[in-house]
Write an enzyme that holds these catalytic residues in place. Structure first.
Site, mmCIF file in Angstrom:
data_model
loop_
_atom_site.group_PDB
_atom_site.id
_atom_site.type_symbol
_atom_site.label_atom_id
_atom_site.label_comp_id
_atom_site.label_asym_id
_atom_site.label_seq_id
_atom_site.Cartn_x
_atom_site.Cartn_y
_atom_site.Cartn_z
ATOM 1 N N LYS A 179 0.821 -1.216 0.000
ATOM 2 C CA LYS A 179 0.000 0.000 0.000
ATOM 3 C C LYS A 179 0.857 1.269 0.000
ATOM 4 C CE LYS A 179 -1.948 -1.079 3.923
ATOM 5 N NZ LYS A 179 -1.177 -2.311 4.223
ATOM 6 N N ARG B 75 -9.280 0.678 8.804
ATOM 7 C CA ARG B 75 -8.827 -0.657 9.196
ATOM 8 C C ARG B 75 -9.875 -1.405 9.996
ATOM 9 N NH1 ARG B 75 -2.965 0.539 8.851
ATOM 10 N NH2 ARG B 75 -1.790 -1.362 9.211
ATOM 11 N N ARG C 239 11.731 -5.287 5.022
ATOM 12 C CA ARG C 239 11.387 -3.883 4.733
ATOM 13 C C ARG C 239 12.342 -2.931 5.434
ATOM 14 N NH1 ARG C 239 5.355 -1.748 5.451
ATOM 15 N NH2 ARG C 239 5.570 -2.526 7.579
ATOM 16 N N ARG D 277 11.684 -0.844 10.958
ATOM 17 C CA ARG D 277 10.659 -0.519 11.954
ATOM 18 C C ARG D 277 10.648 -1.539 13.073
ATOM 19 N NH1 ARG D 277 5.307 0.545 8.421
ATOM 20 N NH2 ARG D 277 4.449 -0.582 10.193
ATOM 21 N N ARG E 21 0.153 -8.855 13.776
ATOM 22 C CA ARG E 21 -0.500 -7.848 12.928
ATOM 23 C C ARG E 21 -1.325 -8.513 11.827
ATOM 24 N NH1 ARG E 21 4.675 -5.160 11.252
ATOM 25 N NH2 ARG E 21 3.447 -3.893 9.821
HETATM 26 P P1 ADP Z 1 2.277 -1.820 3.243
HETATM 27 O O1 ADP Z 1 2.283 -0.306 3.223
HETATM 28 O O2 ADP Z 1 1.066 -2.400 2.575
HETATM 29 O O3 ADP Z 1 2.484 -2.377 4.608
HETATM 30 P P2 ADP Z 1 4.831 -1.593 1.808
HETATM 31 O O4 ADP Z 1 4.479 -0.762 0.629
HETATM 32 O O5 ADP Z 1 5.575 -0.963 2.913
HETATM 33 O O6 ADP Z 1 3.493 -2.322 2.369
HETATM 34 O O7 ADP Z 1 5.629 -2.866 1.272
HETATM 35 C C1 ADP Z 1 6.147 -3.852 2.169
HETATM 36 C C2 ADP Z 1 7.525 -4.315 1.699
HETATM 37 O O8 ADP Z 1 7.388 -5.071 0.495
HETATM 38 C C3 ADP Z 1 8.477 -3.173 1.377
HETATM 39 O O9 ADP Z 1 9.767 -3.588 1.773
HETATM 40 C C4 ADP Z 1 8.373 -3.014 -0.142
HETATM 41 O O10 ADP Z 1 9.603 -2.551 -0.701
HETATM 42 C C5 ADP Z 1 8.082 -4.441 -0.591
HETATM 43 N N1 ADP Z 1 7.159 -4.510 -1.733
HETATM 44 C C6 ADP Z 1 6.074 -3.729 -1.981
HETATM 45 N N2 ADP Z 1 5.446 -4.102 -3.108
HETATM 46 C C7 ADP Z 1 6.135 -5.176 -3.600
HETATM 47 C C8 ADP Z 1 5.993 -6.039 -4.749
HETATM 48 N N3 ADP Z 1 4.991 -5.866 -5.622
HETATM 49 N N4 ADP Z 1 6.895 -7.016 -4.906
HETATM 50 C C9 ADP Z 1 7.903 -7.198 -4.029
HETATM 51 N N5 ADP Z 1 8.103 -6.434 -2.921
HETATM 52 C C10 ADP Z 1 7.236 -5.437 -2.714
HETATM 53 P P1 ADP Z 2 1.469 -1.759 7.854
HETATM 54 O O1 ADP Z 2 0.834 -1.353 6.575
HETATM 55 O O2 ADP Z 2 2.786 -2.367 7.699
HETATM 56 O O3 ADP Z 2 0.559 -2.571 8.741
HETATM 57 P P2 ADP Z 2 1.126 0.947 8.949
HETATM 58 O O4 ADP Z 2 2.269 1.856 8.816
HETATM 59 O O5 ADP Z 2 -0.073 1.178 8.099
HETATM 60 O O6 ADP Z 2 1.734 -0.498 8.762
HETATM 61 O O7 ADP Z 2 0.628 0.927 10.461
HETATM 62 C C1 ADP Z 2 1.519 0.719 11.526
HETATM 63 C C2 ADP Z 2 0.735 0.651 12.835
HETATM 64 O O8 ADP Z 2 0.072 1.921 13.062
HETATM 65 C C3 ADP Z 2 -0.394 -0.377 12.873
HETATM 66 O O9 ADP Z 2 0.073 -1.671 13.259
HETATM 67 C C4 ADP Z 2 -1.320 0.234 13.926
HETATM 68 O O10 ADP Z 2 -0.819 0.034 15.242
HETATM 69 C C5 ADP Z 2 -1.212 1.721 13.631
HETATM 70 N N1 ADP Z 2 -2.230 2.156 12.647
HETATM 71 C C6 ADP Z 2 -2.014 2.665 11.402
HETATM 72 N N2 ADP Z 2 -3.174 2.945 10.783
HETATM 73 C C7 ADP Z 2 -4.163 2.606 11.659
HETATM 74 C C8 ADP Z 2 -5.581 2.639 11.611
HETATM 75 N N3 ADP Z 2 -6.245 3.076 10.525
HETATM 76 N N4 ADP Z 2 -6.258 2.202 12.695
HETATM 77 C C9 ADP Z 2 -5.634 1.777 13.803
HETATM 78 N N5 ADP Z 2 -4.305 1.698 13.908
HETATM 79 C C10 ADP Z 2 -3.559 2.110 12.855
#
Ligand code: ADP
Ligand code: ADP
Ligand code: ZN
Length: 216
Positions: A13, A88, A127, A160, A171
């Site tokens: 995302k 979420r 990541r 992170r 998660r």
């Molecule tokens: P989210 O915001 O949904 O948690 P991220 O965009 O941070 O996910 O992506 C999670 C990890 O996977 C990052 O290290 C990113 O570089 C990698 N990643 C994202 N999209 C892809 C993909 N299509 N193929 C391989 N790795 C990816």
């Molecule tokens: P990822 O896409 O890898 O799960 P995010 O950066 O979106 O990570 O979120 C990291 C953390 O921030 C989540 O595990 C949660 O604790 C908090 N968080 C982010 N967005 C929300 C949301 N919309 N509602 C509740 N908690 C959130």
């Protein structure tokens, strides 16, 4: 363009939202990024959110709903926005829906990124993120040009503290229980577009752009 990127942690995302923000010049609203900045700055909201984030729980709905409903009323959102990591829970989605109705500003699409769980774990453990601009990398799938150094701004990359395997597993459970119901929720509203999130980053991006170009 008013859209949501939906998917489990690691689905891509943030990666996709950052690219689309540049391509379409609409702001990215990432609750995760906003909360991490609040934690870093030690604001009262950050202090409150930290314990939930470190343990992989969701931050209470009223905190994140407050952030987003305030943010989408800022002038720069008048041409649209891309929400990443929000909503979420069904309660968050209901609150967002109400605010958008009041603004006469309906949501146009919810793009769901589908990725198998073992791949998510591999993505999250590898990541890395930029300390200063927040850009995301992956040690194997999307490495920076110079080790530990952001391509965009030169700052240091970090891992992170919620990207440790046991927190990741928790998660993913929280996602299944509290967030996955939003797929049916938005499908019933006729807003859902599902994409294969296991394709390469650039292919996922083109598929998103294709969906967006079909919206009014
Ligand atoms: P989210 O915001 O949904 O948690 P991220 O965009 O941070 O996910 O992506 C999670 C990890 O996977 C990052 O290290 C990113 O570089 C990698 N990643 C994202 N999209 C892809 C993909 N299509 N193929 C391989 N790795 C990816
Ligand atoms: P990822 O896409 O890898 O799960 P995010 O950066 O979106 O990570 O979120 C990291 C953390 O921030 C989540 O595990 C949660 O604790 C908090 N968080 C982010 N967005 C929300 C949301 N919309 N509602 C509740 N908690 C959130
Ligand atoms: Zn950077």
């Amino acid at each position: 363009m008013r859209i949501i990127l939906l998917g489990p942690p690691g689905a891509g995302k943030g990666t996709q939202a950052k690219a689309i923000t540049e391509r379409l010049a609409i702001p990215q609203i990432s609750t995760g990024d906003i909360l991490r900045a609040a934690v870093r700055d030690g604001t009262p909201m950050g202090v409150r959110a930290k314990v939930f984030m470190t343990s992989g729980e969701l931050v209470p709905d009223e905190v994140v709903v407050g952030i987003v409903c305030e943010r989408i009323q800022q002038p720069d959102c008048s041409s649209g926005f891309i929400l990443d990591g929000f909503p979420r829970t069904v309660a968050q989605a209901d609150a967002l829906g109400k605010t958008l109705v009041q603004m006469a500003y309906p949501l146009q699409a919810v793009i769901s990124l589908n990725v198998d769980e073992e791949v998510l774990v591999e993505r999250l453990t590898g990541r890395r993120s930029c300390r200063s601009c927040g850009l995301g990398y992956h040690v194997k799938f999307n490495p920076s040009q110079r080790p530990n150094c952001c391509d965009a701004c030169g700052s240091e990359l970090y891992q992170r503290d919620d990207d440790r395997e046991e927190t990741i597993r928790h998660r993913l459970l929280v996602y299944r229980e509290q967030t996955a119901p939003l797929i049916a929720y938005y499908s019933e509203q006729g807003l859902l577009f599902s994409l294969d999130g296991m394709e390469d980053i650039s292919i996922v991006q083109e598929n998103i752009v294709t969906i967006l170009s079909g919206l009014r």
